[in-house]
Design a protein around this motif. Structure first.
Motif, PDB file in Angstrom:
ATOM      1  N   HIS A  28       0.809  -1.225   0.000  1.00  0.00           N
ATOM      2  CA  HIS A  28       0.000   0.000   0.000  1.00  0.00           C
ATOM      3  C   HIS A  28       0.841   1.273   0.000  1.00  0.00           C
ATOM      4  O   HIS A  28       0.306   2.366  -0.014  1.00  0.00           O
ATOM      5  CB  HIS A  28      -0.853   0.077   1.276  1.00  0.00           C
ATOM      6  N   ILE A  29       2.168   1.129   0.102  1.00  0.00           N
ATOM      7  CA  ILE A  29       2.971   2.319   0.391  1.00  0.00           C
ATOM      8  C   ILE A  29       3.984   2.620  -0.719  1.00  0.00           C
ATOM      9  O   ILE A  29       3.886   3.646  -1.380  1.00  0.00           O
ATOM     10  CB  ILE A  29       3.711   2.147   1.750  1.00  0.00           C
ATOM     11  N   PHE A 160       4.857   5.418  15.449  1.00  0.00           N
ATOM     12  CA  PHE A 160       4.148   4.598  14.451  1.00  0.00           C
ATOM     13  C   PHE A 160       3.047   3.747  15.088  1.00  0.00           C
ATOM     14  O   PHE A 160       1.920   3.720  14.605  1.00  0.00           O
ATOM     15  CB  PHE A 160       5.176   3.716  13.725  1.00  0.00           C
ATOM     16  N   ASP A 219       5.821  -3.878  10.752  1.00  0.00           N
ATOM     17  CA  ASP A 219       4.908  -4.017   9.601  1.00  0.00           C
ATOM     18  C   ASP A 219       4.876  -5.487   9.178  1.00  0.00           C
ATOM     19  O   ASP A 219       5.175  -5.832   8.038  1.00  0.00           O
ATOM     20  CB  ASP A 219       5.389  -3.118   8.453  1.00  0.00           C
ATOM     21  N   LYS A 221       2.927  -7.740   8.288  1.00  0.00           N
ATOM     22  CA  LYS A 221       1.822  -8.324   7.537  1.00  0.00           C
ATOM     23  C   LYS A 221       2.249  -9.703   7.081  1.00  0.00           C
ATOM     24  O   LYS A 221       3.422  -9.930   6.803  1.00  0.00           O
ATOM     25  CB  LYS A 221       1.541  -7.459   6.310  1.00  0.00           C
ATOM     26  N   ASN A 224       4.765 -10.071   4.296  1.00  0.00           N
ATOM     27  CA  ASN A 224       6.090  -9.458   4.343  1.00  0.00           C
ATOM     28  C   ASN A 224       7.161 -10.459   4.769  1.00  0.00           C
ATOM     29  O   ASN A 224       8.225 -10.079   5.259  1.00  0.00           O
ATOM     30  CB  ASN A 224       6.092  -8.225   5.260  1.00  0.00           C
ATOM     31  N   ASP A 239      10.529  -5.916   3.523  1.00  0.00           N
ATOM     32  CA  ASP A 239       9.798  -4.668   3.799  1.00  0.00           C
ATOM     33  C   ASP A 239      10.275  -4.031   5.109  1.00  0.00           C
ATOM     34  O   ASP A 239       9.517  -3.870   6.072  1.00  0.00           O
ATOM     35  CB  ASP A 239       8.291  -4.978   3.873  1.00  0.00           C
ATOM     36  N   ARG A 257      -3.377 -10.264  12.778  1.00  0.00           N
ATOM     37  CA  ARG A 257      -4.397  -9.430  12.131  1.00  0.00           C
ATOM     38  C   ARG A 257      -4.505  -9.747  10.638  1.00  0.00           C
ATOM     39  O   ARG A 257      -5.596  -9.876  10.095  1.00  0.00           O
ATOM     40  CB  ARG A 257      -4.033  -7.944  12.314  1.00  0.00           C
ATOM     41  N   GLU A 265      -8.108  -8.001   3.096  1.00  0.00           N
ATOM     42  CA  GLU A 265      -8.170  -6.841   3.997  1.00  0.00           C
ATOM     43  C   GLU A 265      -9.176  -5.805   3.478  1.00  0.00           C
ATOM     44  O   GLU A 265      -9.766  -5.058   4.254  1.00  0.00           O
ATOM     45  CB  GLU A 265      -6.772  -6.223   4.088  1.00  0.00           C
ATOM     46  N   GLN A 314      -5.559  -0.402  13.425  1.00  0.00           N
ATOM     47  CA  GLN A 314      -5.637  -0.416  11.966  1.00  0.00           C
ATOM     48  C   GLN A 314      -7.009   0.070  11.482  1.00  0.00           C
ATOM     49  O   GLN A 314      -7.105   0.804  10.498  1.00  0.00           O
ATOM     50  CB  GLN A 314      -5.327  -1.824  11.439  1.00  0.00           C
ATOM     51  N   ARG A 317      -6.799   3.730  11.723  1.00  0.00           N
ATOM     52  CA  ARG A 317      -5.933   4.334  10.695  1.00  0.00           C
ATOM     53  C   ARG A 317      -6.644   4.395   9.344  1.00  0.00           C
ATOM     54  O   ARG A 317      -6.559   5.401   8.638  1.00  0.00           O
ATOM     55  CB  ARG A 317      -4.621   3.537  10.566  1.00  0.00           C
ATOM     56  N   TYR A 328      -3.042   8.827   2.632  1.00  0.00           N
ATOM     57  CA  TYR A 328      -1.916   7.994   3.087  1.00  0.00           C
ATOM     58  C   TYR A 328      -1.816   6.685   2.289  1.00  0.00           C
ATOM     59  O   TYR A 328      -0.792   6.412   1.670  1.00  0.00           O
ATOM     60  CB  TYR A 328      -2.095   7.706   4.586  1.00  0.00           C
ATOM     61  N   TYR A 329      -2.863   5.884   2.340  1.00  0.00           N
ATOM     62  CA  TYR A 329      -2.817   4.570   1.667  1.00  0.00           C
ATOM     63  C   TYR A 329      -3.179   4.705   0.198  1.00  0.00           C
ATOM     64  O   TYR A 329      -4.046   5.518  -0.162  1.00  0.00           O
ATOM     65  CB  TYR A 329      -3.821   3.607   2.316  1.00  0.00           C
TER      66      TYR A 329
HETATM   67  C1  GN1 Z   1       0.978  -0.655   5.038  1.00  0.00           C
HETATM   68  O1  GN1 Z   1       3.561  -1.322   3.208  1.00  0.00           O
HETATM   69  P1  GN1 Z   1       2.474  -2.297   3.514  1.00  0.00           P
HETATM   70  O2  GN1 Z   1       1.405  -2.372   2.491  1.00  0.00           O
HETATM   71  O3  GN1 Z   1       3.112  -3.629   3.862  1.00  0.00           O
HETATM   72  C2  GN1 Z   1       1.339   0.087   6.336  1.00  0.00           C
HETATM   73  C3  GN1 Z   1       1.109  -0.820   7.531  1.00  0.00           C
HETATM   74  C4  GN1 Z   1      -0.344  -1.265   7.555  1.00  0.00           C
HETATM   75  C5  GN1 Z   1      -0.677  -1.939   6.235  1.00  0.00           C
HETATM   76  C6  GN1 Z   1      -2.140  -2.304   6.162  1.00  0.00           C
HETATM   77  C7  GN1 Z   1       4.480   2.121   6.508  1.00  0.00           C
HETATM   78  O4  GN1 Z   1       1.835  -1.773   4.898  1.00  0.00           O
HETATM   79  O5  GN1 Z   1       1.398  -0.128   8.728  1.00  0.00           O
HETATM   80  O6  GN1 Z   1      -0.546  -2.150   8.609  1.00  0.00           O
HETATM   81  O7  GN1 Z   1      -0.367  -1.084   5.104  1.00  0.00           O
HETATM   82  N1  GN1 Z   1       2.719   0.522   6.288  1.00  0.00           N
HETATM   83  C8  GN1 Z   1       3.048   1.768   6.653  1.00  0.00           C
HETATM   84  O8  GN1 Z   1      -2.366  -3.115   5.077  1.00  0.00           O
HETATM   85  O9  GN1 Z   1       2.227   2.587   7.052  1.00  0.00           O
END
Ligand code: GN1
Ligand code: ADP
Ligand code: MG
Length: 367
Positions: A28-29, A160, A219, A221, A224, A239, A257, A265, A314, A317, A328-329
């Motif tokens: 997402h980033i 964070f 992070d 997930k 990752n 990541d 989660r 998600e 989450q 957020r 952000y996302y």
């Molecule tokens: C973002 O980068 P990514 O997609 O693995 C986010 C996480 C959230 C996640 C939700 C730097 O992760 O904190 O949990 O999306 N990363 C950042 O899917 O904010």
């Protein structure tokens, strides 16, 4: 003018002819690309090219400094254990100037790393054993970094996982209502407000010195971590942008989660959201097998709670970003962040219904 992708690739010390560059992954980033090189005699090399999202990571040099130090520490340990650091840790390629990132004239930051072959990431794993292995890999990551001087890492995104500050940002978004969406999400806002007691629990333990600050990933997930296609073992945690001082339990929590819910998600039908205690148990077993020697009893006592807390955070957020107008996302459609928020709310409700079992499972594996 912005450079083209092949021009960016040519800034790095690579060997071979460029064959293909294509978008890759579902993060997402950052923006991620798979680069294929031909090295002659039928040999190919894969590389991962990434542009760091500077809206999220405002100081990319600090991100890369953290990653460089942490990766070097991991490599030393992996070599000592007889492992293969080019598979079990990320290997960043230097640019022709000898740096581990390339800054374009327009100010974008790019980095390149070796593609880890014979392994893949999963949104949902093909077998229960994969959950054990993924959580073990996250736990091992923390354990290998347990002797790293935590205060020497930059806080690349301040606060964070400071859930209280996340709550303040959420209330600010409600009050400002900049995207004029708050009136459409009153039920979701109430859900968050009914649970504000949860927010300070872990940060208070840390701020009062009852639990330590550790080097954590932040992070974790489920996708990752790269899993070996042949053996099903966790190969490498990826990541690493958010590796910084943090609270150990959040790394277990985010794997729960993201891993124990078999729906996406961003599933728009929330009744498809699941919370699998069976998967949770495998995650708990794997994480504790790798960390129980390092974690304090108080940290272990709060693992199950942390899974609920990070799901709460989450949900908050995603809802905050929805009310702020999706700043952000990455989103694909206007409801995207709201769909994501609703899956997290549903997931938290399911976890709340299984709270006792979640705590019991931790007891089973804590020693
Ligand atoms: C973002 O980068 P990514 O997609 O693995 C986010 C996480 C959230 C996640 C939700 C730097 O992760 O904190 O949990 O999306 N990363 C950042 O899917 O904010
Ligand atoms: P984001 O921060 O956007 O989530 P990631 O660093 O997780 O970006 O990369 C996105 C995807 O690219 C990962 O889920 C993984 O599938 C793949 N990937 C990233 N790094 C590597 C690597 N070194 N080798 C193989 N695949 C990788
Ligand atoms: Mg990722």
């Amino acid at each position: 003018m912005k450079p083209t992708l092949p021009q960016i690739v040519s800034q790095f010390q690579i060997e071979g002819e460029l064959v293909e560059i294509k978008p890759y992954g579902s993060g997402h980033i950052n923006s991620t690309f798979l680069v294929q090189l031909s090295q002659g005699a039928g040999r190919e090399q894969g590389l991962i090219l990434q542009r760091i999202n500077q809206h999220v990571f405002t100081e990319p040099e600090k991100v890369m400094a953290n990653i460089g130090r942490v990766t070097a520490h991991l490599c030393q340990k992996i070599v000592k254990d007889g492992g293969d650091p080019s598979r079990e840790a990320l290997t960043f390629l230097p640019t022709k100037n000898g740096r581990f990132y390339h800054k374009t004239s327009s100010g974008d930051y790019w980095r390149m790393e070796l593609f880890i072959e014979g392994a893949k990431t999963y949104q949902h794993a093909p077998s229960l054993q994969h959950y054990y292995e993924a959580a073990y890999a996250y736990g091992r990551f923390q354990s290998l970094l347990a002797d790293f001087p935590v205060n020497e890492l930059y806080e690349t995104i301040p606060h964070f996982h400071h859930t209280v500050k996340r709550l303040v940002a959420f209330e600010t978004a409600v009050a400002q209502d900049s995207a004029k969406r708050a009136s459409t999400v009153t039920e979701e806002i109430s859900f968050i407000r009914e649970r504000t007691d949860m927010a300070p629990v872990l940060t208070t333990l840390q701020e009062t010195g009852q639990i330590p600050l550790r080097v954590t990933h932040n992070d974790t997930k489920f996708d990752n971590v790269m899993i070996d296609i042949q053996t099903g073992k966790g190969v490498c945690v990826i990541d690493l942008d958010t590796v910084m001082p943090g609270i150990a339990m959040f790394d277990f929590a985010d794997a729960v989660r993201s891993g124990a819910n078999l729906a996406a998600e961003d599933e728009s039908e929330t009744d498809k959201v699941t919370f699998s205690l069976e998967i949770y148990a495998r995650l708990a077993h794997g994480f504790l097998d790798a960390t129980h020697h390092n974690l304090t009893p108080l940290e272990i006592d709060h693992l199950a709670f942390a899974a609920r807390l990070i799901t709460y955070e989450q949900a908050m957020r995603f809802l905050t970003d929805y009310m702020n107008g999706d700043r952000y996302y990455k989103t694909d459609h206007p409801q995207h962040n709201l769909d994501r928020c609703r899956t997290q709310i549903r997931l938290l409700q399911l976890m709340e219904a299984s709270q006792v079992e979640m705590a019991e499972i931790i007891e089973t594996y804590r020693d």
